[in-house]
Scaffold this active site. Structure first.
Site, mmCIF file in Angstrom:
data_model
loop_
_atom_site.group_PDB
_atom_site.id
_atom_site.type_symbol
_atom_site.label_atom_id
_atom_site.label_comp_id
_atom_site.label_asym_id
_atom_site.label_seq_id
_atom_site.Cartn_x
_atom_site.Cartn_y
_atom_site.Cartn_z
ATOM 1 N N LYS A 55 -27.885 26.453 -2.970
ATOM 2 C CA LYS A 55 -28.896 26.359 -1.922
ATOM 3 C C LYS A 55 -28.943 27.676 -1.145
ATOM 4 C CE LYS A 55 -30.769 22.909 1.277
ATOM 5 N NZ LYS A 55 -32.025 22.698 0.544
ATOM 6 N N GLU A 113 -39.238 21.244 -10.120
ATOM 7 C CA GLU A 113 -39.158 20.489 -8.863
ATOM 8 C C GLU A 113 -40.317 20.904 -7.978
ATOM 9 O OE1 GLU A 113 -35.358 21.309 -7.039
ATOM 10 O OE2 GLU A 113 -35.400 23.399 -7.652
ATOM 11 N N LEU A 140 -32.298 21.984 -7.630
ATOM 12 C CA LEU A 140 -31.332 21.681 -6.577
ATOM 13 C C LEU A 140 -30.812 20.261 -6.762
ATOM 14 C CD1 LEU A 140 -30.048 22.721 -3.891
ATOM 15 C CD2 LEU A 140 -31.886 21.502 -2.715
ATOM 16 N N TYR A 154 -27.628 27.716 2.869
ATOM 17 C CA TYR A 154 -28.001 26.884 4.007
ATOM 18 C C TYR A 154 -27.965 25.409 3.629
ATOM 19 C CZ TYR A 154 -32.688 25.941 2.092
ATOM 20 O OH TYR A 154 -33.736 25.511 1.314
#
Length: 285
Positions: A148, A180, A205, A33
C-alpha cells in the site's frame, strides 16, 4: 474547526503540521499508508489494517518503531481530540528525512509517521445507495500493488479521466482483465448467481473489506469464485460492486455507458452492504 494532527510524537494544529522538503515520502513516494474507517466513533477492522501495514513495511524493508498497541492508542486519541464520529484516520509512514535528495537512503535515517482525521459520512452516502457509474481504463501502475504505497499518480489520473467522461470512478484493465478499481477491489455477480473477484497476488491490494465481504457472502448463501474476469464479463454481469475501507460497498450501475442489469443496485449487493454495516456495528459494540 482546525484538526489536530500527529507527527512523530507531536500533536499540532493542522496549519502547523509540516514535514521536511527532504522527506523521502515527498521526494520519492518512499512511503506506505493505511486508511482506517471510523463509524460511531469507533475504529473499523483496525487489526487487519495494522497487519497489512506490517506486510507493507516488510516488503519495503521499512522500519516502523511503533507497535500495534501504540498505533491503536494514537488512533483513539485522534478520534477523541478531533471528536470524530464518522470518517477515517489516515496514517502515512515514510523512510524519513535523508538530508538531501539522494536515491540511496543514508544509514540511521529516522522514519516519519503522520496521522490525521478526515470527517465525512461513509454509511448513508448516495454512492452506496444509488450506485456509481464507472469507466474502464488501462492499468499503468507498478507491479507491486499489494504494497500500500503512496505512489498513487496512476490512480489519480484514472479518476480524473472518469470525471472527464462524466463517470464516478474507474475500473483498471491489464492484459484484458480487470485488476481492481482506482482505489477499490471489484466484484461481479454472474448471471448464474456466482460472486467473482480477482484472486490475491502482487497485482491487487489485499483489501481488508474484501476479505470480510467474502466471508459474509458465504453466510448469505452465495458461492464465490476467485478468478480474473474481463470488462465484457463485468458489463454482462447481473451485478457489479466495489469495496474499500471508506466506500464499504458501492454498487456499480453502469460501465462504459452500459447499464449493469436493470441499471439499479442489485438485490445481492444491497443485502451484502446492509449485512456488512450491521456486522461492523456488532463487532464494535
Amino acid at each position: 474547526m482546525s484538526r489536530t494532527v500527529w507527527i512523530n510524537g507531536s500533536w499540532l494544529p493542522e496549519q502547523e503540521a509540516k514535514v521536511s522538503v527532504f522527506d523521502r515520502g515527498f521526494l520519492f513516494a518512499d512511503a506506505i499508508y493505511e486508511v482506517t474507517a471510523v463509524i460511531d466513533g469507533k475504529l473499523v477492522d483496525f487489526d487487519g489494517h495494522m497487519a497489512r501495514l506490517r506486510r507493507s513495511c516488510a516488503s519495503l524493508s521499512l522500519a516502523c518503531p511503533w507497535d500495534g498497541e501504540a498505533l491503536r492508542a494514537l488512533h483513539q486519541e485522534l478520534i477523541q481530540r478531533n471528536q470524530l464520529d464518522e470518517g477515517a484516520i489516515y496514517l502515512q509512514l515514510t523512510r524519513g528525512d535523508s538530508g538531501d535528495r539522494t536515491f540511496l537512503c543514508p544509514e540511521g535515517t529516522e522514519p516519519t509517521l503522520v496521522l490525521f482525521t478526515q470527517a465525512r459520512e461513509i454509511v448513508n452516502v448516495p454512492q452506496g445507495i444509488q450506485g456509481i457509474r464507472a469507466i474502464t481504463c488501462p492499468d499503468i501502475r507498478w507491479g507491486r500493488r499489494d504494497i500500500k504505497s503512496v505512489g498513487l499518480l496512476a490512480a489519480c489520473m484514472a479518476k480524473q479521466e472518469a470525471r472527464r467522461q462524466g463517470a464516478d470512478d474507474a475500473l483498471l484493465v491489464e492484459q484484458g482483465f480487470i485488476t481492481e478499481g482506482a482505489s477499490s477491489n471489484v466484484f461481479i455477480v454472474t448471471p448464474d448467481n456466482r460472486l467473482v473477484t480477482r484472486p490475491l497476488g502482487n497485482d491487487i491490494l489485499h483489501g481488508i473489506t474484501r476479505g470480510t465481504l467474502l466471508k459474509l457472502a458465504q453466510e448469505l448463501g452465495i458461492e464465490h469464485v476467485e478468478r480474473p474476469f474481463t470488462p465484457t464479463e463485468a458489463r454482462e454481469a447481473s451485478e457489479v460492486f466495489i469495496s474499500s475501507a471508506t466506500s464499504l460497498v458501492w454498487p456499480v450501475v453502469a460501465i462504459d455507458g452500459v447499464a449493469i442489469g436493470d441499471g439499479a443496485p442489485g438485490p445481492f449487493t444491497r443485502r451484502l452492504r446492509e449485512r456488512y454495516i450491521a456486522a461492523l456495528r456488532e463487532q464494535m459494540a
